[in-house]
Scaffold this motif. Sequence first.
Motif, mmCIF file in Angstrom:
data_model
loop_
_atom_site.group_PDB
_atom_site.id
_atom_site.type_symbol
_atom_site.label_atom_id
_atom_site.label_comp_id
_atom_site.label_asym_id
_atom_site.label_seq_id
_atom_site.Cartn_x
_atom_site.Cartn_y
_atom_site.Cartn_z
ATOM 1 N N THR A 8 45.523 42.525 42.676
ATOM 2 C CA THR A 8 46.640 43.455 42.762
ATOM 3 C C THR A 8 47.574 43.352 41.557
ATOM 4 N N LYS A 9 47.043 42.769 40.489
ATOM 5 C CA LYS A 9 47.820 42.623 39.262
ATOM 6 C C LYS A 9 46.930 42.891 38.062
ATOM 7 N N GLN A 77 52.658 41.710 43.743
ATOM 8 C CA GLN A 77 51.706 42.708 44.211
ATOM 9 C C GLN A 77 51.913 43.995 43.425
ATOM 10 N N ARG A 78 50.818 44.662 43.088
ATOM 11 C CA ARG A 78 50.878 45.944 42.386
ATOM 12 C C ARG A 78 51.803 45.846 41.175
ATOM 13 N N ASN A 100 43.559 36.078 40.696
ATOM 14 C CA ASN A 100 44.208 37.133 41.471
ATOM 15 C C ASN A 100 44.534 38.393 40.685
#
Length: 127
Positions: A8-9, A77-78, A100
């Motif tokens: 998410t990164k 996140q995002r 991640n």
Amino acid sequence: MTLPANKTKIYLAGIMGSGKSSVGKILAARLGWTFLDADLIIENHAGKSIPAIFASEGEGQFRELESRVVRRLASAQRAVIALGGGALEREDNREAILQNGLLVWLNVSPEVAAKRLIHSENRPLLS
């Protein structure tokens, strides 16, 4: 672009002057994500500029601060994250990033980077 669900990164890496912050802001806006600049977070956390950290505490202490910030950013996140030019030097940083997020290297020739940085005064490693 579609990322795997557990990624998410997007981490942007490259040498000084490669455009991490500029590209990061544009990419984050297009994705509707947050843009985070690791160097700015380090400065906010330390209460002083990166050149001041280098001058008063040395590169080793700066790298410790950088590693702590990289670990904290792993929970974002995002987010599109601009890493400092030396963030990938430490294995623990690389592991946290690759576990991640998607790591993107912005490739630029040293000549182009030098032209971009010609008037920069806040780059301690250029001093």
